[in-house]
Write an enzyme that holds these catalytic residues in place. Sequence first.
Site, PDB file in Angstrom:
ATOM      1  N   THR A  24     -14.071  18.239  -6.431  1.00  0.00           N
ATOM      2  CA  THR A  24     -13.409  19.514  -6.124  1.00  0.00           C
ATOM      3  C   THR A  24     -13.593  20.533  -7.247  1.00  0.00           C
ATOM      4  OG1 THR A  24     -11.758  18.232  -4.920  1.00  0.00           O
ATOM      5  CG2 THR A  24     -11.195  20.506  -5.407  1.00  0.00           C
TER       6      THR A  24
ATOM      7  N   THR B 233      -8.178  13.562 -10.819  1.00  0.00           N
ATOM      8  CA  THR B 233      -7.237  12.490 -11.163  1.00  0.00           C
ATOM      9  C   THR B 233      -7.738  11.678 -12.361  1.00  0.00           C
ATOM     10  OG1 THR B 233      -6.506  12.358  -8.868  1.00  0.00           O
ATOM     11  CG2 THR B 233      -6.061  10.436 -10.253  1.00  0.00           C
TER      12      THR B 233
ATOM     13  N   GLU C  68     -11.781   5.408   1.265  1.00  0.00           N
ATOM     14  CA  GLU C  68     -10.678   6.122   0.613  1.00  0.00           C
ATOM     15  C   GLU C  68      -9.597   6.471   1.640  1.00  0.00           C
ATOM     16  OE1 GLU C  68     -11.734   9.895  -1.126  1.00  0.00           O
ATOM     17  OE2 GLU C  68      -9.807  10.096  -2.163  1.00  0.00           O
ATOM     18  N   ARG C  69     -10.024   6.904   2.816  1.00  0.00           N
ATOM     19  CA  ARG C  69      -9.048   7.288   3.858  1.00  0.00           C
ATOM     20  C   ARG C  69      -8.275   6.084   4.370  1.00  0.00           C
ATOM     21  NH1 ARG C  69     -13.451  11.628   6.105  1.00  0.00           N
ATOM     22  NH2 ARG C  69     -13.003  13.067   4.386  1.00  0.00           N
TER      23      ARG C  69
ATOM     24  N   GLY D 267      21.421  11.197   1.722  1.00  0.00           N
ATOM     25  CA  GLY D 267      22.228  12.390   1.472  1.00  0.00           C
ATOM     26  C   GLY D 267      21.937  12.950   0.086  1.00  0.00           C
ATOM     27  N   GLY D 268      22.998  13.390  -0.603  1.00  0.00           N
ATOM     28  CA  GLY D 268      22.837  14.021  -1.924  1.00  0.00           C
ATOM     29  C   GLY D 268      22.157  13.102  -2.924  1.00  0.00           C
TER      30      GLY D 268
ATOM     31  N   GLY E 259      -8.148  13.712  -0.267  1.00  0.00           N
ATOM     32  CA  GLY E 259      -8.926  12.737   0.507  1.00  0.00           C
ATOM     33  C   GLY E 259      -9.244  13.220   1.911  1.00  0.00           C
ATOM     34  N   GLY E 260      -9.212  14.528   2.100  1.00  0.00           N
ATOM     35  CA  GLY E 260      -9.429  15.125   3.426  1.00  0.00           C
ATOM     36  C   GLY E 260      -8.084  15.583   3.980  1.00  0.00           C
TER      37      GLY E 260
END
Length: 391
Positions: free
Chosen positions: A137, A169, A251-252, A348-349, A372-373
């Site tokens: 990328t 990465t 990878e996918r 919840g919180g 990865g797409g």
Amino acid sequence: MRLFEKWRAKSPYYDASHEAVAQSVRRFVETEIAPHIDRWEREGELPRELHRKAAAAGILGLGYPEAYGGCSEGFDIFHSLVQSEELAAPGAGGLIASLMTHGIGLPPILAMGSEAMRERVACEVLSGEKIISLCITEPGAGSDVAQLKTRAERKGAHYRVNGSKMFITSAMRADYLTVAVRTGGPGMGGISLLLVEADRPGVSRTRLEKMGWHCSDTAALYFEDVEVPAENLIGPENGGFPGIMRNFNSERLGMAHGCMAMSRVALQEAVDWALQRETFGKPLIGHQSIRIKLADLVRQIEATQAWVDLLALQHREGIGEPASYAMLKVQATRTLENVAREAAQVLGGASYLRGSKVERIYREVRVNAIGGGSEEILLDLAGRQLFGGRR
Ligand SMILES: Cc1cc2nc3c(=O)[nH]c(=O)nc-3n(C[C@H](O)[C@H](O)[C@H](O)COP(=O)(O)OP(=O)(O)OC[C@H]3O[C@@H](n4cnc5c(N)ncnc54)[C@H](O)[C@@H]3O)c2cc1C
């Protein structure tokens, strides 16, 4: 109540050998990872020592050739899935992304690199001594990989590399970079893969702060007149695109399984909470709408996991279709997105406080849906394969 304790035992895809891997990785996670993961998340990276320890425990080399320090004899894709399942237990996706970055950085070298390169790089990486990143990328080229501009010009016995990479990465710590570069004309036919040692003069890096995956260091990389020996070319000149593509399917599949593993972790947290948290005079689990919500999440996870396992089998047999990998990853990221949302709702919180696994997993949904797409790109790819190209 351990919801998914025995799910593999009831599956035809897994046997005692897979459980043995699970037990071994589980012990490693309990002793070497779980006690430290919150600190690594704060520090923004994993210690190098963890790579060496993971190598010694057989984790880094699982599925890689023995000749380079790996362990593949008697192992199949399901052993790798089991391993990543166990690595997901601390609920920190950055751990897997960063500890296992060689899963995307090394395959092009093993498939297309020279024997000398394989021996040097794969042995050092699989022993945990060196770290490798995959650099595709760029700031101006993400989904549209064929537009990448980082240029490698042949100058005698060297290439001279200029350009930049984005979102890489493990790249703050990486020793080796598998870099997609433009050596020819425009489009995918002008792209090559080049091994760049990260300590070469002219390579610099900047750390990127992120929404999630905090223990995984991510960097922007800059190449300024970086001289790289011509023998660092991975595969043929201008023939790098197939090397990039061949990574995509596994990878996918791995990401889809990772999303299911994280979904199970998040759901287990929600169930644990629902069993002990009381509202209106009874535990949350005693409220019908909460039980329905939790059962619905189990339904989505089981259905998606069944597809993961089927495609893993097809992958092992070499009959997986690109459209299936693409659609499965979308199915998995959307399942994770919904599970993370609903698990957080049940907590919840408490789900909003740093330190809870659900809070972390919730922050990690987007990177799965984009890296990865991305969902749009994958569904378009599947659509083109299923229904034909542009009309
Ligand atoms: C934490 C993290 C780690 C990463 N690690 C690595 C790594 O190690 N190595 C590496 O090379 N890359 C890595 N990436 C990059 C990742 O692969 C890209 O982010 C991804 O490919 C998308 O590219 P982009 O971000 O440039 O988005 P873009 O391509 O600019 O797309 C932006 C949005 O537009 C949509 N879109 C784009 N084109 C179309 C279209 N034709 N039709 C419809 N919608 C469209 C996309 O789906 C997306 O939602 C990482 C990213 C992250 C966030």
